[in-house]
Motif scaffolding. Sequence first.
Motif, PDB file in Angstrom:
ATOM      1  N   GLU A 223       0.808  -1.208   0.000  1.00 29.75           N
ATOM      2  CA  GLU A 223       0.000   0.000   0.000  1.00 29.75           C
ATOM      3  C   GLU A 223       0.849   1.270   0.000  1.00 29.75           C
ATOM      4  O   GLU A 223       0.348   2.367  -0.187  1.00 29.75           O
ATOM      5  CB  GLU A 223      -0.940   0.004   1.220  1.00 29.75           C
ATOM      6  N   GLU A 224       2.156   1.148   0.229  1.00 32.40           N
ATOM      7  CA  GLU A 224       3.028   2.307   0.299  1.00 32.40           C
ATOM      8  C   GLU A 224       3.789   2.509  -1.013  1.00 32.40           C
ATOM      9  O   GLU A 224       4.016   1.568  -1.767  1.00 32.40           O
ATOM     10  CB  GLU A 224       4.035   2.139   1.442  1.00 32.40           C
ATOM     11  N   ASP A 225       4.197   3.751  -1.261  1.00 34.22           N
ATOM     12  CA  ASP A 225       5.102   4.033  -2.368  1.00 34.22           C
ATOM     13  C   ASP A 225       6.505   3.628  -1.948  1.00 34.22           C
ATOM     14  O   ASP A 225       7.028   4.125  -0.948  1.00 34.22           O
ATOM     15  CB  ASP A 225       5.084   5.525  -2.711  1.00 34.22           C
ATOM     16  N   ILE A 226       7.100   2.714  -2.681  1.00 37.72           N
ATOM     17  CA  ILE A 226       8.443   2.273  -2.342  1.00 37.72           C
ATOM     18  C   ILE A 226       9.301   2.253  -3.598  1.00 37.72           C
ATOM     19  O   ILE A 226       8.783   2.073  -4.704  1.00 37.72           O
ATOM     20  CB  ILE A 226       8.448   0.868  -1.686  1.00 37.72           C
ATOM     21  N   PRO A 227      10.591   2.479  -3.457  1.00 37.28           N
ATOM     22  CA  PRO A 227      11.480   2.428  -4.632  1.00 37.28           C
ATOM     23  C   PRO A 227      11.658   0.997  -5.121  1.00 37.28           C
ATOM     24  O   PRO A 227      11.738   0.065  -4.320  1.00 37.28           O
ATOM     25  CB  PRO A 227      12.795   3.003  -4.100  1.00 37.28           C
ATOM     26  N   ILE A 228      11.694   0.828  -6.425  1.00 36.79           N
ATOM     27  CA  ILE A 228      11.894  -0.488  -7.035  1.00 36.79           C
ATOM     28  C   ILE A 228      13.250  -0.497  -7.724  1.00 36.79           C
ATOM     29  O   ILE A 228      13.472   0.260  -8.666  1.00 36.79           O
ATOM     30  CB  ILE A 228      10.796  -0.809  -8.068  1.00 36.79           C
ATOM     31  N   PRO A 229      14.189  -1.329  -7.276  1.00 42.05           N
ATOM     32  CA  PRO A 229      15.487  -1.407  -7.952  1.00 42.05           C
ATOM     33  C   PRO A 229      15.337  -2.038  -9.332  1.00 42.05           C
ATOM     34  O   PRO A 229      14.586  -2.987  -9.510  1.00 42.05           O
ATOM     35  CB  PRO A 229      16.325  -2.282  -7.022  1.00 42.05           C
ATOM     36  N   ILE A 230      16.054  -1.476 -10.308  1.00 43.79           N
ATOM     37  CA  ILE A 230      15.936  -1.912 -11.706  1.00 43.79           C
ATOM     38  C   ILE A 230      17.327  -2.189 -12.267  1.00 43.79           C
ATOM     39  O   ILE A 230      18.288  -1.489 -11.942  1.00 43.79           O
ATOM     40  CB  ILE A 230      15.240  -0.816 -12.538  1.00 43.79           C
ATOM     41  N   VAL A 231      17.427  -3.196 -13.102  1.00 42.09           N
ATOM     42  CA  VAL A 231      18.676  -3.482 -13.804  1.00 42.09           C
ATOM     43  C   VAL A 231      18.368  -3.699 -15.283  1.00 42.09           C
ATOM     44  O   VAL A 231      17.333  -4.271 -15.638  1.00 42.09           O
ATOM     45  CB  VAL A 231      19.397  -4.709 -13.195  1.00 42.09           C
ATOM     46  N   ASP A 232      19.248  -3.207 -16.139  1.00 44.40           N
ATOM     47  CA  ASP A 232      19.105  -3.416 -17.577  1.00 44.40           C
ATOM     48  C   ASP A 232      19.408  -4.871 -17.909  1.00 44.40           C
ATOM     49  O   ASP A 232      20.341  -5.464 -17.368  1.00 44.40           O
ATOM     50  CB  ASP A 232      20.082  -2.494 -18.320  1.00 44.40           C
ATOM     51  N   VAL A 233      18.621  -5.452 -18.811  1.00 43.69           N
ATOM     52  CA  VAL A 233      18.790  -6.867 -19.146  1.00 43.69           C
ATOM     53  C   VAL A 233      20.185  -7.157 -19.684  1.00 43.69           C
ATOM     54  O   VAL A 233      20.765  -8.229 -19.425  1.00 43.69           O
ATOM     55  CB  VAL A 233      17.702  -7.321 -20.151  1.00 43.69           C
ATOM     56  N   ARG A 234      20.787  -6.202 -20.415  1.00 43.43           N
ATOM     57  CA  ARG A 234      22.139  -6.401 -20.956  1.00 43.43           C
ATOM     58  C   ARG A 234      23.176  -6.403 -19.842  1.00 43.43           C
ATOM     59  O   ARG A 234      24.128  -7.194 -19.852  1.00 43.43           O
ATOM     60  CB  ARG A 234      22.428  -5.320 -21.991  1.00 43.43           C
ATOM     61  N   ASP A 235      22.969  -5.528 -18.849  1.00 40.24           N
ATOM     62  CA  ASP A 235      23.874  -5.499 -17.696  1.00 40.24           C
ATOM     63  C   ASP A 235      23.680  -6.741 -16.832  1.00 40.24           C
ATOM     64  O   ASP A 235      24.626  -7.264 -16.251  1.00 40.24           O
ATOM     65  CB  ASP A 235      23.622  -4.240 -16.855  1.00 40.24           C
ATOM     66  N   CYS A 236      22.430  -7.197 -16.752  1.00 41.82           N
ATOM     67  CA  CYS A 236      22.146  -8.418 -16.003  1.00 41.82           C
ATOM     68  C   CYS A 236      22.879  -9.610 -16.623  1.00 41.82           C
ATOM     69  O   CYS A 236      23.510 -10.404 -15.925  1.00 41.82           O
ATOM     70  CB  CYS A 236      20.643  -8.675 -15.973  1.00 41.82           C
TER      71      CYS A 236
END
Length: 295
Positions: A223-236
Amino acid sequence: MHSVCVTGAGGFVASWVVKELLAKGYIVHGTVRDPDDEKKNGHLKKLEHANERLHLFKADMLDYAGLCIAIDGCTGVIHVATPVPAGKVTNPQPEMLEPAITGTRNVMNACLKSKVNKVLVVSSMTAIFVNPSWPKDRPMDENCWSDAEFCKKNEKWYCASKVISEREALEFGKKNNLNVVTICPAMVFGPMLQSTICTTNTILLNLFKGKNSFNLGELDKPEEDIPIPIVDVRDCAKALLLAYEKPEAEGSPCGLNEELNYTCEKIMKLGWSHRSLEETLVDSVKNMKEAGLLS
């Protein structure tokens, strides 16, 4: 020339892993449900060097015999596949939890039978962050695990499947003298190699169209606004190859963003770097336009 088996080779992340491996001179054994399904796997056959060094095998994670055939003769395995049921999940324990755990067990046993040198298991950030008892001021690293019982009790089945599978894989490696390394990527966005849109890029596409379809049910406080960590598929994909190739890689490197109190120190020490979020989004838009997904 070394051979590496990639499970679920036609998937979003796995396709980029196959591409990277072929570019570096490896022979690649890819497991797919149907090697003749051009819609799902045709893009793999078009990759550079695929004609000479890519071999697709019919096998899913619940097919132990098929996995043994695919892994036979390989020096290593990069286990990317996770069984995902088609359509709405009505009974999550047998549809999501049990297949993921059984699938990982099958891969581990097939690796042991084939005497591979190294197994890289692709886990998830969800195996880390669902831990209500973890100190808020302490960065989450390989010592932090999601609470599997808490996940099951609160019906966070994907989290539960990832944390149980990863822990079992590492324990299996210790008990059987098998070199097992796990890596926990964040949410993966970026350009696709396959023609069918993947789950995470569906979320991104919807955001571009003004619709928020993030499924936050697996998070602690949806229910809260939280940051979502993201990684680029190429970097992954590059992170996975570093973890596979570097002999000093061990345990569970996290591929997350330290600004969000997750640490990716171990993978950074292996020489990993990442592109900007802006580049990922720009390239994703270009890719979706080319695929006819954005007008």
